[in-house]
Structure formats: C-alpha cells, structure tokens
Design an enzyme around this catalytic site. Structure first.
Site, PDB file in Angstrom:
ATOM      1  N   ASP A  18       0.898  -1.251  -0.098  1.00  0.00           N
ATOM      2  CA  ASP A  18      -0.023   0.011   0.108  1.00  0.00           C
ATOM      3  C   ASP A  18       1.037   1.286   0.016  1.00  0.00           C
ATOM      4  OD1 ASP A  18      -1.563   2.223   0.794  1.00  0.00           O
ATOM      5  OD2 ASP A  18      -2.599   1.091   2.498  1.00  0.00           O
ATOM      6  N   ASN A  32      -7.123  12.295 -10.849  1.00  0.00           N
ATOM      7  CA  ASN A  32      -7.793  12.891 -12.292  1.00  0.00           C
ATOM      8  C   ASN A  32      -7.596  14.391 -12.267  1.00  0.00           C
ATOM      9  OD1 ASN A  32     -10.178  14.300 -10.643  1.00  0.00           O
ATOM     10  ND2 ASN A  32     -10.460  12.010 -10.006  1.00  0.00           N
ATOM     11  N   VAL A  41      -6.170   4.261  -5.884  1.00  0.00           N
ATOM     12  CA  VAL A  41      -5.214   4.662  -4.990  1.00  0.00           C
ATOM     13  C   VAL A  41      -5.263   6.279  -4.587  1.00  0.00           C
ATOM     14  CG1 VAL A  41      -3.641   5.421  -6.979  1.00  0.00           C
ATOM     15  CG2 VAL A  41      -2.466   4.659  -4.948  1.00  0.00           C
ATOM     16  N   ASP A  42      -5.801   6.982  -5.399  1.00  0.00           N
ATOM     17  CA  ASP A  42      -6.254   8.612  -4.976  1.00  0.00           C
ATOM     18  C   ASP A  42      -7.032   8.530  -3.637  1.00  0.00           C
ATOM     19  OD1 ASP A  42      -6.515  11.126  -5.306  1.00  0.00           O
ATOM     20  OD2 ASP A  42      -7.893  10.947  -7.034  1.00  0.00           O
ATOM     21  N   SER A 125      -2.541   4.768 -14.206  1.00  0.00           N
ATOM     22  CA  SER A 125      -3.583   4.689 -15.374  1.00  0.00           C
ATOM     23  C   SER A 125      -4.087   3.078 -15.663  1.00  0.00           C
ATOM     24  CB  SER A 125      -2.825   5.219 -16.823  1.00  0.00           C
ATOM     25  OG  SER A 125      -3.055   6.390 -16.856  1.00  0.00           O
ATOM     26  N   THR A 126      -3.337   2.069 -14.756  1.00  0.00           N
ATOM     27  CA  THR A 126      -3.777   0.767 -15.055  1.00  0.00           C
ATOM     28  C   THR A 126      -4.920   0.051 -14.379  1.00  0.00           C
ATOM     29  OG1 THR A 126      -2.373  -0.262 -13.274  1.00  0.00           O
ATOM     30  CG2 THR A 126      -1.255   0.257 -15.337  1.00  0.00           C
TER      31      THR A 126
HETATM   32  N1  AR6 Z   1      -1.570   1.562  -2.831  1.00  0.00           N
HETATM   33  C1  AR6 Z   1      -0.756   1.290  -4.317  1.00  0.00           C
HETATM   34  N2  AR6 Z   1      -1.409   0.907  -5.296  1.00  0.00           N
HETATM   35  C2  AR6 Z   1      -2.888   1.102  -5.176  1.00  0.00           C
HETATM   36  C3  AR6 Z   1      -3.611   1.463  -3.968  1.00  0.00           C
HETATM   37  C4  AR6 Z   1      -2.673   1.610  -2.857  1.00  0.00           C
HETATM   38  N3  AR6 Z   1      -3.273   1.987  -1.699  1.00  0.00           N
HETATM   39  N4  AR6 Z   1      -4.678   1.311  -4.423  1.00  0.00           N
HETATM   40  C5  AR6 Z   1      -5.224   1.116  -5.615  1.00  0.00           C
HETATM   41  N5  AR6 Z   1      -3.783   0.925  -6.174  1.00  0.00           N
HETATM   42  P1  AR6 Z   1      -6.244   3.427  -9.997  1.00  0.00           P
HETATM   43  P2  AR6 Z   1      -5.787   4.902 -12.715  1.00  0.00           P
HETATM   44  C6  AR6 Z   1      -3.358   0.558  -7.601  1.00  0.00           C
HETATM   45  O1  AR6 Z   1      -7.726   3.122 -10.555  1.00  0.00           O
HETATM   46  O2  AR6 Z   1      -5.990   3.727 -13.424  1.00  0.00           O
HETATM   47  C7  AR6 Z   1      -9.134   7.461  -9.377  1.00  0.00           C
HETATM   48  O3  AR6 Z   1     -10.646   7.386  -9.284  1.00  0.00           O
HETATM   49  C8  AR6 Z   1      -4.557  -0.230  -8.337  1.00  0.00           C
HETATM   50  O4  AR6 Z   1      -4.812  -1.660  -8.074  1.00  0.00           O
HETATM   51  O5  AR6 Z   1      -6.057   3.826  -8.585  1.00  0.00           O
HETATM   52  O6  AR6 Z   1      -4.879   5.838 -12.849  1.00  0.00           O
HETATM   53  C9  AR6 Z   1      -8.814   8.682  -9.577  1.00  0.00           C
HETATM   54  O7  AR6 Z   1      -9.616   9.771  -9.108  1.00  0.00           O
HETATM   55  C10 AR6 Z   1      -3.793  -0.079  -9.917  1.00  0.00           C
HETATM   56  O8  AR6 Z   1      -2.759  -0.856 -10.115  1.00  0.00           O
HETATM   57  O9  AR6 Z   1      -5.719   4.567 -11.003  1.00  0.00           O
HETATM   58  C11 AR6 Z   1      -8.959   8.828 -11.200  1.00  0.00           C
HETATM   59  O10 AR6 Z   1     -10.413   9.176 -11.479  1.00  0.00           O
HETATM   60  C12 AR6 Z   1      -3.199   1.353  -9.559  1.00  0.00           C
HETATM   61  O11 AR6 Z   1      -3.029   1.687  -8.247  1.00  0.00           O
HETATM   62  C13 AR6 Z   1      -8.833   7.423 -11.764  1.00  0.00           C
HETATM   63  O12 AR6 Z   1      -9.116   6.425 -10.593  1.00  0.00           O
HETATM   64  C14 AR6 Z   1      -4.041   2.508 -10.423  1.00  0.00           C
HETATM   65  O13 AR6 Z   1      -5.388   2.222 -10.111  1.00  0.00           O
HETATM   66  C15 AR6 Z   1      -7.351   7.243 -12.192  1.00  0.00           C
HETATM   67  O14 AR6 Z   1      -7.374   5.850 -12.466  1.00  0.00           O
END
Ligand code: AR6
Length: 181
Positions: A18, A32, A41-42, A125-126
């Site tokens: 995490d 975003n 993660v956000d 982005s993944t």
């Molecule tokens: N620590 C590390 N990685 C994490 C954590 C954490 N605590 N939580 C999730 N991930 P995403 P995106 C991973 O969807 O695709 C948001 O709503 C997750 O498993 O967080 O860039 C924003 O506000 C994945 O591998 O980001 C935007 O609207 C990675 O982080 C949108 O999502 C990225 O997944 C951005 O989408």
C-alpha cells in the site's frame, strides 16, 4: 548503447503493498484532472493524508493529463504527494503512451525541484483508466531508468504494486530491461 546506466537499475525497487505506508520523501498519486479525489489509489491517499490534502488540492485548479502538481503529505509518512493525471486508455492511438511517459517525467521533475531523494510510484492508469498493464509497465520502468541516468540526486524509485498480478509484471519487465541485478 543502452539508454540508461547500470547505476540507474540499482536504484529501482519493486515491492507489493500500500503506497500510503511508504516511508519515502514523496509518493505519487494517480489522480484525475480535477485533483479533488476519487477511488483507487487516489481515494486511499486522501483517506490516509486527511482532509487538509483536499483543501490544498482545491487551490491547485486541477491538472492537465500527462502533467503533475505537488502538495504536502500531511498525515502520511511521506512529506510530499505528487499528483499526476494519467491518460484514460482509448485504444492506444490517442497519444496514451506519450502521455503516460510524460506523467513519470513530470512527477520526477517536481521531485528534483523539491530535493526529493526517495520516491514511490503506483501503476498509473492501469486501474480505472484501463491502460494495458504490461505496456504501461514498460513505459514506467523505461522513463524512470532514463531519468535516473540523468539525475544522480534521486537515490531510489520504488514501484509499489497493490496486487500480485501487477507485482509479477513489474518484476518481469525490470528483469528484461535491467537483467539480473
Ligand atoms: N497503493 C498502491 N497502489 C494502489 C493502491 C494503494 N493503496 N490502491 C490501488 N492501487 P487506479 P488509474 C493500484 O484506479 O487507473 C481514481 O478514481 C491499483 O490496483 O487507482 O490511474 C482517480 O481519481 C492499480 O494497480 O488509478 C482517477 O479518476 C493502480 O493503483 C482514476 O481513478 C492504479 O489504479 C485514475 O485511474
């Protein structure tokens, strides 16, 4: 001739966990364009940092895709949060690769400006933005290696993978690009 130095390969680490728990100078947020929080993660970063983070983010006026902005880390162990906006995957012909590469470079530029020595990235982005994982990982690792070769002040870049599938892909790509370290 490779595009990066062997020293750069020694400065990257792949871990599963995490990102909000990382004891580094800066963590990167996959945000975003509003910079006003979200899921993934956000959401985790805003919850762990506390409401002061959102307050500071409100004053930033958003962020274009491919760029980055920096705030304090508040209740996080990290002093700084670098918010970057990855591209939404739309098939790959809409500049997604270049925009994702730019996220890594822009985040590292801000880190250097603030004297950050250790920084942690999530897999930008993944998740919700659906960028294909292996393609995104190659871009992430390549951009970081190139940057490290030119900026010796950064001592460590940690790729923090939330799930085991992401961790496995990062390990594979780092091994391909760096060999056995
Ligand atoms: N620590 C590390 N990685 C994490 C954590 C954490 N605590 N939580 C999730 N991930 P995403 P995106 C991973 O969807 O695709 C948001 O709503 C997750 O498993 O967080 O860039 C924003 O506000 C994945 O591998 O980001 C935007 O609207 C990675 O982080 C949108 O999502 C990225 O997944 C951005 O989408």
């Amino acid at each position: 001739m490779t595009e990066w130095s062997p020293q750069a390969c020694k400065k990257i680490a792949v871990v599963q966990g995490d990102i909000t728990r990382e004891q580094v100078d800066a963590i990167v947020n996959a945000a975003n364009r509003s910079l006003l929080g979200g899921g993934g993660v956000d959401g985790a970063i805003h919850r762990a940092a506390g409401p002061e983070l959102l307050e500071e983010c409100r004053r930033l006026g958003g962020c274009p895709t491919g760029q980055a902005k920096i705030t304090r880390g508040y209740r996080l162990p990290a002093k700084w949060v670098i918010h970057t906006v990855g591209p939404v995957w739309r098939g790959g012909a809409h500049g997604e690769d270049q925009l994702l590469a730019s996220c890594y470079r822009s985040s590292l530029d801000l880190a250097v400006e603030k004297g950050v020595r250790r920084i942690a990235f999530p897999a930008i982005s993944t998740g919700a933005y659906r960028f294909p994982l292996e393609r995104a990982t190659r871009i992430a690792v390549r951009e970081v290696l190139r940057f490290l070769s030119e900026h010796p002040g950064i001592e460590e870049v940690r790729f923090v993978c939330f799930d085991s599938g992401t961790y496995t892909v990062y390990r594979k790509v780092v091994e391909e690009l760096c060999g056995e370290r």
